[in-house]
Design an enzyme around this catalytic site. Structure first.
Site, PDB file in Angstrom:
ATOM      1  N   ASN A 183      50.569  32.748  26.064  1.00  0.00           N
ATOM      2  CA  ASN A 183      50.755  34.140  25.630  1.00  0.00           C
ATOM      3  C   ASN A 183      50.501  34.241  24.133  1.00  0.00           C
ATOM      4  O   ASN A 183      50.636  33.256  23.400  1.00  0.00           O
ATOM      5  CB  ASN A 183      52.182  34.596  25.937  1.00  0.00           C
ATOM      6  CG  ASN A 183      52.402  36.061  25.596  1.00  0.00           C
ATOM      7  OD1 ASN A 183      51.524  36.908  25.829  1.00  0.00           O
ATOM      8  ND2 ASN A 183      53.558  36.385  25.029  1.00  0.00           N
TER       9      ASN A 183
ATOM     10  N   SER B 199      41.450  44.031  23.723  1.00  0.00           N
ATOM     11  CA  SER B 199      40.510  43.559  22.694  1.00  0.00           C
ATOM     12  C   SER B 199      40.550  42.034  22.592  1.00  0.00           C
ATOM     13  O   SER B 199      39.527  41.392  22.350  1.00  0.00           O
ATOM     14  CB  SER B 199      40.785  44.220  21.340  1.00  0.00           C
ATOM     15  OG  SER B 199      42.007  43.805  20.803  1.00  0.00           O
ATOM     16  N   ASN B 200      41.725  41.447  22.813  1.00  0.00           N
ATOM     17  CA  ASN B 200      41.780  39.973  22.851  1.00  0.00           C
ATOM     18  C   ASN B 200      41.014  39.449  24.056  1.00  0.00           C
ATOM     19  O   ASN B 200      40.273  38.465  23.953  1.00  0.00           O
ATOM     20  CB  ASN B 200      43.235  39.494  22.903  1.00  0.00           C
ATOM     21  CG  ASN B 200      43.885  39.436  21.535  1.00  0.00           C
ATOM     22  OD1 ASN B 200      43.508  38.624  20.703  1.00  0.00           O
ATOM     23  ND2 ASN B 200      44.846  40.317  21.291  1.00  0.00           N
TER      24      ASN B 200
ATOM     25  N   LEU C  97      57.241  40.874  32.730  1.00  0.00           N
ATOM     26  CA  LEU C  97      57.794  39.508  32.671  1.00  0.00           C
ATOM     27  C   LEU C  97      57.178  38.664  33.787  1.00  0.00           C
ATOM     28  O   LEU C  97      57.087  39.096  34.932  1.00  0.00           O
ATOM     29  CB  LEU C  97      59.316  39.566  32.844  1.00  0.00           C
ATOM     30  CG  LEU C  97      60.051  38.231  32.714  1.00  0.00           C
ATOM     31  CD1 LEU C  97      59.959  37.698  31.298  1.00  0.00           C
ATOM     32  CD2 LEU C  97      61.521  38.385  33.112  1.00  0.00           C
TER      33      LEU C  97
ATOM     34  N   HIS D 264      51.690  36.542  20.769  1.00  0.00           N
ATOM     35  CA  HIS D 264      52.695  37.501  20.301  1.00  0.00           C
ATOM     36  C   HIS D 264      52.349  37.904  18.867  1.00  0.00           C
ATOM     37  O   HIS D 264      52.070  37.031  18.034  1.00  0.00           O
ATOM     38  CB  HIS D 264      54.087  36.858  20.355  1.00  0.00           C
ATOM     39  CG  HIS D 264      55.172  37.824  20.012  1.00  0.00           C
ATOM     40  ND1 HIS D 264      55.653  38.735  20.924  1.00  0.00           N
ATOM     41  CD2 HIS D 264      55.839  38.052  18.861  1.00  0.00           C
ATOM     42  CE1 HIS D 264      56.580  39.477  20.340  1.00  0.00           C
ATOM     43  NE2 HIS D 264      56.717  39.083  19.088  1.00  0.00           N
TER      44      HIS D 264
HETATM   45  C1  GRF Z   1      48.226  42.058  20.828  1.00  0.00           C
HETATM   46  O1  GRF Z   1      48.732  42.438  19.585  1.00  0.00           O
HETATM   47  C2  GRF Z   1      49.023  40.910  21.388  1.00  0.00           C
HETATM   48  O2  GRF Z   1      49.608  40.109  20.426  1.00  0.00           O
HETATM   49  C3  GRF Z   1      50.111  41.596  22.152  1.00  0.00           C
HETATM   50  O3  GRF Z   1      49.514  42.762  22.670  1.00  0.00           O
HETATM   51  C4  GRF Z   1      48.394  43.149  21.875  1.00  0.00           C
HETATM   52  C5  GRF Z   1      47.248  43.269  22.804  1.00  0.00           C
HETATM   53  O4  GRF Z   1      46.156  43.856  22.208  1.00  0.00           O
HETATM   54  N1  GRF Z   1      50.712  40.712  23.107  1.00  0.00           N
HETATM   55  P1  GRF Z   1      44.791  43.949  23.011  1.00  0.00           P
HETATM   56  O5  GRF Z   1      45.096  44.642  24.342  1.00  0.00           O
HETATM   57  O6  GRF Z   1      44.286  42.562  23.217  1.00  0.00           O
HETATM   58  O7  GRF Z   1      43.891  44.787  22.172  1.00  0.00           O
END
Ligand code: GRF
Length: 187
Positions: free
Chosen positions: A99, A10-11, A84, A101
């Site tokens: 990245n 989704s990001n 990693l 988090h």
């Molecule tokens: C997000 O919460 C991000 O912080 C973490 O993994 C999740 C990824 O979500 N690293 P999506 O696949 O972007 O929906």
């Protein structure tokens, strides 16, 4: 840039949309270690090439580096990528791997702290807030220089799923702009 993602993406979707008509930054490649990751469908929908890599092709990144060069990749954006990043890749992209988090690092970071594990830990501690961190990637999990953090207030009745939803929505609001600013200005 290339986006590396292992899951739903989704990001990645937000980032792809944000940079779709951008003057100088583009998403040129999606890399995933999971053949059935939803992010691959998203890439296809946006006509962005994708690459599926095995764990071994990441740990020895020689071939991957060639592909990244072919696509003219200057920056790597990790968006829910669970493996990693090896030394070889970090050396080839010094300070050019970002990245995200889903917590306020250094709290709730490190090995094993990903996805719902993070939100459950926040829930178990009855924290009144959580948040998100965008950072550069070095060879330790979640320890590179922090570029941006955003606090997310929680409600007492929030479940781990509610926490995840609130944090994810903050991620969607901020990740693309932080990437843009970092790529353009190094800040
Ligand atoms: C997000 O919460 C991000 O912080 C973490 O993994 C999740 C990824 O979500 N690293 P999506 O696949 O972007 O929906």
């Amino acid at each position: 840039m290339a986006i590396f993602a292992s899951g739903g993406g989704s990001n990645a979707e937000q980032i792809i949309r944000f940079f779709k008509d951008h003057d100088s930054i583009s998403v040129d490649l999606i890399v995933s270690n999971k053949r059935d990751a939803k992010v691959l469908r998203r890439a296809e929908n946006h006509s962005i090439p994708s690459l599926i890599i095995r764990k071994k092709q990441l740990s020895d990144s020689t071939d991957l580096l060639v592909s990244l060069e072919v696509f003219g990749i200057t920056h790597i954006v990790l968006a829910g990528f669970l493996l990693l990043i090896p030394h070889q890749l970090i050396k080839a992209f010094p300070d050019r791997i970002l990245n995200i988090h889903p917590a306020l690092l250094p709290k709730y970071g490190g090995k094993g702290m990903y996805g719902m594990h993070v939100h459950k830990a926040v829930f178990d501690n009855s924290d009144s807030y959580s948040g998100m961190t965008i950072h550069l990637v070095n060879e330790e999990y979640d320890e590179g220089r922090i570029l941006f953090q955003k606090k997310v207030m929680l409600k007492a009745a929030d479940t781990p799923d509610d926490i995840a939803r609130r944090v994810l929505s903050a991620e969607h609001r901020h990740y693309s702009e932080v990437i843009e600013s970092y790529v353009l200005t190094g800040q």
